[in-house]
Design an enzyme around this catalytic site. Structure first.
Site, PDB file in Angstrom:
ATOM      1  N   ASP A 101       0.799  -1.216   0.000  1.00 60.49           N
ATOM      2  CA  ASP A 101       0.000   0.000   0.000  1.00 60.49           C
ATOM      3  C   ASP A 101       0.835   1.270   0.000  1.00 60.49           C
ATOM      4  OD1 ASP A 101      -1.425   2.274   1.606  1.00 60.49           O
ATOM      5  OD2 ASP A 101      -3.062   0.975   0.967  1.00 60.49           O
TER       6      ASP A 101
ATOM      7  N   THR B  90      -4.823   2.527  -0.545  1.00 62.22           N
ATOM      8  CA  THR B  90      -4.797   1.867  -1.855  1.00 62.22           C
ATOM      9  C   THR B  90      -5.125   0.387  -1.751  1.00 62.22           C
ATOM     10  OG1 THR B  90      -2.410   1.410  -1.817  1.00 62.22           O
ATOM     11  CG2 THR B  90      -3.100   3.526  -2.710  1.00 62.22           C
ATOM     12  N   ASP B  91      -4.853  -0.249  -0.621  1.00 64.76           N
ATOM     13  CA  ASP B  91      -5.288  -1.637  -0.453  1.00 64.76           C
ATOM     14  C   ASP B  91      -6.801  -1.741  -0.575  1.00 64.76           C
ATOM     15  OD1 ASP B  91      -3.102  -3.321  -0.211  1.00 64.76           O
ATOM     16  OD2 ASP B  91      -2.886  -3.026   1.941  1.00 64.76           O
ATOM     17  N   VAL B  92      -7.516  -0.851   0.123  1.00 62.83           N
ATOM     18  CA  VAL B  92      -8.979  -0.876   0.072  1.00 62.83           C
ATOM     19  C   VAL B  92      -9.467  -0.536  -1.328  1.00 62.83           C
ATOM     20  CG1 VAL B  92     -11.075   0.272   0.912  1.00 62.83           C
ATOM     21  CG2 VAL B  92      -9.280  -0.404   2.526  1.00 62.83           C
TER      22      VAL B  92
ATOM     23  N   GLY C 134      -8.684  -3.325  -3.829  1.00 64.60           N
ATOM     24  CA  GLY C 134      -9.605  -4.454  -3.744  1.00 64.60           C
ATOM     25  C   GLY C 134     -10.936  -4.153  -4.403  1.00 64.60           C
TER      26      GLY C 134
END
Length: 608
Positions: A427, A455-457, A460
């Protein structure tokens, strides 16, 4: 009783993002006649089921916990300087519309979807909410998180960022998942192994806690060295290092996802009774079904946040999602705090997913994965670059025998680095490379990634939207496809100005006698209107002094006074556990229950 104000502004950023993603999907959705071809309707508003007046992005960030999580590392609640919750809501709206296309093509009579910016914000803090509300089940609060009190995030030490500064005034972000490489990196900078070891746990836990209180000695060691020396140490130890720039513009602007059609379907493949589209297995009867992806199966081999969240979204839309985990289970299952016998953070993304254990280093384990993919509609992974090919489980290995399969890879950087080896696809490095690390903070703060996993969220969510676009295309063409998305492609969705914003005192949360308050857009842009409400205030007053006067009254008192003057203000949530108790969030947040042991946001769509 607080006077009731109604929000007037529309969430235009969310609508723009939804439109952009739906246009991106359009070339893969041929316009033909037949069931499910009409464009479904969608609505995005600010509050949705949340019982509060939320007039803009900042109000949502204040009320739903984003300011609390983002501000943990710098000592107090702080807005994200980008419209992050609105972007998340825009992706959710596009997902809802695309899922309806799939559902209607399969015979389900659903025509519209509703979501909100507040529901996007709550989904984004889902892991942090799970951890906060699971503590009663797993021991005392973690030392790097604030206790539930009016002080909230202010109880955290300032300077809890992982960003390092060099002697020649560069700022860098480093990343590694290897404790030995971490220790060797610091040894090359003259740090004793024991001292470097003290920094390893907060460094690794920052993904979960949104704060990184490294020992001061590590920061001082970095400041004694030049950027070239840090780069050399990182190169020799295999650590990824990127310089943190001050330009908020994305370094690259990739498409949100790339869809590559698979081979033509088999001539004698079983066809859907309504659409005549071949599939990997017959669709289940849809009578009585209420979710768009009911009857579809997803197989995922994922870890950390990006991949599991994509599967979580598809599961909330009705798909059966089966996880492949190594023998003994995913080690993240035991990351504290626990909710019962499972990590609360892991449960937030993976609850309700059946698990099949397979050792991918063995031929039987890989054969099991191929068999699971053969019976699935979607195969999803976020393996490191090159791993799928080495395992013989790449799209080119699976699609020829299963041409209706949607094969999705969620990566860190995609092809942003061309032929060069990319950094670790995590991230914070994605925030740096995309310019988001500069964009999320105002100009008077040094650029640094938010330790909230932005950015992970978003990565996804974008991966899940790519999968939905591929499923919708399959209903029209009968062909599966490969879907590639990345953290960087997701970050590029976030709109940002050419220059970092300059904030005044009223643009930040104001400390009150018992907490924090965030002023609405009218009050922020018109300090004279606020000045008239201050006790005994007269004549010109600097906004900094004006802000200091708010400490004389409670949050509730100020909210009422401002509302009576026609000015909106939002209490800043500094205790995430309150989301599970507050009446305003009753329809948006499920309280802890025996099955999960932690609070969780409800699914962020309403279909009709």
């Amino acid at each position: 009783m607080t006077p009731h104000l109604r929000a007037a502004a529309r969430p235009d950023v969310a609508a723009a993002i939804a439109g952009r993603l739906l246009r991106h999907a359009a070339p893969d959705l041929p316009e033909t006649s037949g069931p499910g071809r009409e464009t479904p309707r969608y609505t995005v508003d600010w509050a949705g089921p949340v019982g509060a007046d939320l007039p803009d992005e900042r109000a949502v960030q204040a009320a739903c916990g984003l300011m609390q999580v983002h501000g943990r590392a710098t000592g107090g609640p702080l807005p994200l300087a980008v419209d992050y919750a609105s972007v998340v809501a825009g992706v959710l709206a596009a997902q809802g519309v695309t899922a309806l296309r799939v559902a209607r093509a399969r015979g389900l009579d659903l025509r519209e979807v509703r979501t909100s910016v507040a529901q996007g914000a709550l989904l984004a803090i889902g892991q942090y909410l799970a951890a906060e509300t699971a503590r009663d089940n797993s021991g005392p609060p973690e030392p790097d998180s604030p206790p539930p009190s009016t002080a909230g995030a202010d109880a955290l030490p300032a300077g809890g960022l992982a960003t390092l500064e060099t002697s020649d005034d560069a700022r860098v972000e480093v990343e590694t998942l290897d404790p030995l490489a971490w220790r060797e990196f610091w040894a090359r900078l003259g740090v004793a192994p024991a001292l470097a070891g003290r920094g390893w746990l907060p460094f690794q836990q920052r993904f979960a806690t949104a704060v990184c209180p490294l020992p001061d000695e590590l920061h001082r060691a970095a400041r004694r060295r030049t950027l070239a020396e840090l780069r050399a140490a990182a190169h020799r130890t295999g650590i990824s290092l990127l310089t943190v720039g001050s330009d908020p513009a994305p370094a690259v602007r990739p498409a949100a996802w790339c869809l590559t059609p698979g081979p033509a379907p088999f001539p004698r493949a079983r066809r859907h009774q309504h659409t005549a589209v071949p599939g990997p297995r017959p669709a289940v009867p849809l009578s009585g079904a209420v979710l768009p992806l009911t009857g579809l199966r997803v197989v995922e081999s994922t870890r950390r946040v990006q991949g599991p969240l994509a599967g979580h979204v598809l599961r909330m839309l009705g798909a059966e999602v089966v996880r492949i985990e190594p023998p003994g289970g995913d080690p993240m299952r035991w990351l504290p705090p626990l909710a019962g016998d499972c990590s609360a953070r892991f449960s937030a993304l993976n609850a309700g997913k059946p698990v099949v254990e397979a050792d991918l280093t063995t031929a039987p384990g890989r054969a099991m994965v191929r068999a699971l993919a053969a019976a699935a509609d979607v195969f999803l992974h976020n393996w490191a670059p090159g791993k799928a090919a080495r395992l013989g489980l790449d799209a080119s290995d699976l699609l020829p025998d299963h041409p209706a399969l949607v094969y999705a890879w969620a990566s860190g950087f995609g092809d942003a680095f061309g032929d060069r080896p990319p950094p670790l696809g995590t991230d914070y490095l994605a925030q740096v490379h995309s310019g988001l690390a500069a964009a999320v903070r105002p100009a008077d703060q040094p650029p640094a990634p938010s330790l909230m996993t932005l950015t992970d969220v978003l990565g996804g969510l974008v991966c899940a939207q790519g999968v939905l676009a591929a499923l919708a295309a399959r209903e029209a063409t009968g062909r599966g496809s490969r879907v590639d998305s990345s953290l960087v492609s997701a970050a590029a969705l976030v709109p940002r100005s050419a220059h970092r914003p300059r904030w005044m005192a009223l643009d930040r949360p104001l400390r009150t006698a018992d907490g924090h308050l965030y002023l609405g857009p009218e009050a922020r842009t018109c300090p004279e209107a606020v000045l008239r409400l201050l006790d005994g205030a007269g004549g010109p007053m600097a906004t900094e002094h004006l802000a200091a006067r708010f400490a004389r009254r409670t949050t509730e008192e100020w909210t009422v006074r401002l509302a009576e003057a026609g000015l909106a203000a939002t209490p800043v949530l500094t205790d995430l556990t309150a989301l599970a108790r507050a009446p305003a969030f009753r329809a948006a947040v499920a309280p802890p229950d025996p099955s999960t042991g932690h609070a969780r946001p409800y699914a962020p769509w309403e279909f009709a």
